[in-house]
Motif scaffolding. Sequence first.
Motif, PDB file in Angstrom:
ATOM      1  N   PRO A 186      -1.293  -1.293  -2.072  1.00 45.38           N
ATOM      2  CA  PRO A 186      -2.694  -0.684  -1.470  1.00 45.38           C
ATOM      3  C   PRO A 186      -3.101   0.657  -2.105  1.00 45.38           C
ATOM      4  CG  PRO A 186      -0.912  -0.657   0.317  1.00 45.38           C
ATOM      5  CD  PRO A 186      -0.201  -1.175  -0.837  1.00 45.38           C
ATOM      6  N   TYR A 187      -2.270   1.256  -2.872  1.00 46.04           N
ATOM      7  CA  TYR A 187      -2.636   2.516  -3.279  1.00 46.04           C
ATOM      8  C   TYR A 187      -3.323   2.164  -4.848  1.00 46.04           C
ATOM      9  CZ  TYR A 187      -0.350   5.062   0.054  1.00 46.04           C
ATOM     10  OH  TYR A 187       0.193   5.709   1.211  1.00 46.04           O
ATOM     11  N   CYS A 188      -2.434   1.611  -5.768  1.00 42.11           N
ATOM     12  CA  CYS A 188      -2.971   1.412  -7.210  1.00 42.11           C
ATOM     13  C   CYS A 188      -3.533   0.116  -7.521  1.00 42.11           C
ATOM     14  CB  CYS A 188      -1.567   1.820  -7.952  1.00 42.11           C
ATOM     15  SG  CYS A 188      -0.316   0.670  -7.868  1.00 42.11           S
ATOM     16  N   TRP A 189      -3.307  -0.871  -6.518  1.00 39.10           N
ATOM     17  CA  TRP A 189      -3.658  -2.400  -6.622  1.00 39.10           C
ATOM     18  C   TRP A 189      -2.837  -3.005  -7.678  1.00 39.10           C
ATOM     19  CZ3 TRP A 189      -5.838  -3.228  -2.242  1.00 39.10           C
ATOM     20  CH2 TRP A 189      -6.707  -2.319  -1.671  1.00 39.10           C
ATOM     21  N   GLU A 190      -1.933  -2.429  -8.269  1.00 41.55           N
ATOM     22  CA  GLU A 190      -1.102  -3.576  -9.144  1.00 41.55           C
ATOM     23  C   GLU A 190      -0.159  -4.348  -8.386  1.00 41.55           C
ATOM     24  OE1 GLU A 190      -0.695  -3.348 -12.737  1.00 41.55           O
ATOM     25  OE2 GLU A 190      -2.556  -1.728 -12.634  1.00 41.55           O
ATOM     26  N   GLU A 191       0.031  -5.654  -8.920  1.00 38.82           N
ATOM     27  CA  GLU A 191       1.177  -6.467  -8.418  1.00 38.82           C
ATOM     28  C   GLU A 191       2.506  -5.988  -8.912  1.00 38.82           C
ATOM     29  OE1 GLU A 191       1.388 -11.320  -7.906  1.00 38.82           O
ATOM     30  OE2 GLU A 191       0.989 -10.773 -10.035  1.00 38.82           O
ATOM     31  N   VAL A 192       3.111  -6.052  -7.497  1.00 40.26           N
ATOM     32  CA  VAL A 192       4.392  -5.632  -7.684  1.00 40.26           C
ATOM     33  C   VAL A 192       5.511  -6.420  -6.961  1.00 40.26           C
ATOM     34  CG1 VAL A 192       4.372  -3.078  -8.470  1.00 40.26           C
ATOM     35  CG2 VAL A 192       4.293  -3.751  -5.980  1.00 40.26           C
ATOM     36  N   SER A 193       6.655  -6.375  -6.985  1.00 40.07           N
ATOM     37  CA  SER A 193       7.396  -7.141  -6.147  1.00 40.07           C
ATOM     38  C   SER A 193       8.662  -6.592  -5.356  1.00 40.07           C
ATOM     39  CB  SER A 193       8.317  -8.199  -7.278  1.00 40.07           C
ATOM     40  OG  SER A 193       9.208  -7.666  -8.071  1.00 40.07           O
ATOM     41  N   ILE A 194       9.316  -6.934  -4.389  1.00 42.22           N
ATOM     42  CA  ILE A 194      10.320  -6.554  -3.609  1.00 42.22           C
ATOM     43  C   ILE A 194      11.307  -7.717  -3.340  1.00 42.22           C
ATOM     44  CG2 ILE A 194       9.176  -6.708  -1.470  1.00 42.22           C
ATOM     45  CD1 ILE A 194      10.247  -4.113  -0.662  1.00 42.22           C
ATOM     46  N   LEU A 195      12.709  -7.080  -3.244  1.00 45.62           N
ATOM     47  CA  LEU A 195      13.579  -8.289  -2.857  1.00 45.62           C
ATOM     48  C   LEU A 195      13.743  -8.134  -1.295  1.00 45.62           C
ATOM     49  CD1 LEU A 195      16.125  -7.717  -5.531  1.00 45.62           C
ATOM     50  CD2 LEU A 195      14.696  -9.636  -5.166  1.00 45.62           C
ATOM     51  N   LEU A 196      13.564  -9.158  -0.756  1.00 42.42           N
ATOM     52  CA  LEU A 196      13.809  -9.371   0.592  1.00 42.42           C
ATOM     53  C   LEU A 196      15.125  -9.945   1.090  1.00 42.42           C
ATOM     54  CD1 LEU A 196      10.098 -10.304   1.504  1.00 42.42           C
ATOM     55  CD2 LEU A 196      11.161  -7.912   1.598  1.00 42.42           C
ATOM     56  N   ASP A 197      15.873  -9.574   2.335  1.00 41.87           N
ATOM     57  CA  ASP A 197      16.747 -10.211   2.734  1.00 41.87           C
ATOM     58  C   ASP A 197      16.617 -11.394   3.647  1.00 41.87           C
ATOM     59  OD1 ASP A 197      19.311 -11.202   3.599  1.00 41.87           O
ATOM     60  OD2 ASP A 197      20.173  -8.829   4.006  1.00 41.87           O
ATOM     61  N   PRO A 198      16.569 -12.579   3.475  1.00 36.42           N
ATOM     62  CA  PRO A 198      16.173 -13.584   4.581  1.00 36.42           C
ATOM     63  C   PRO A 198      17.104 -13.648   5.777  1.00 36.42           C
ATOM     64  CG  PRO A 198      16.748 -14.845   2.814  1.00 36.42           C
ATOM     65  CD  PRO A 198      16.718 -13.317   2.313  1.00 36.42           C
TER      66      PRO A 198
END
Length: 59
Positions: free
Chosen positions: A9-21
């Motif tokens: 929401p700041y730079c509008w770049e697409e980034v990824s994150i690892l989530l633990d289900p």
Amino acid sequence: MEEHFFQCPYCWEEVSILLDPSVKKNVFIEDCEVCCNPLEFSVQFENEQLINFTVNQFQ
């Protein structure tokens, strides 16, 4: 771990994150990999399926 892509929401770049289900509900702060601004994540899993993901600017 599950990789999830989102738009910062700041730079509008697409980034990824690892989530633990295995963690059903989680709220945490992490910096954007691109612009280094703080992001607040809210994540919810049900039966190891992502059912809610929000990311907001952290003040």
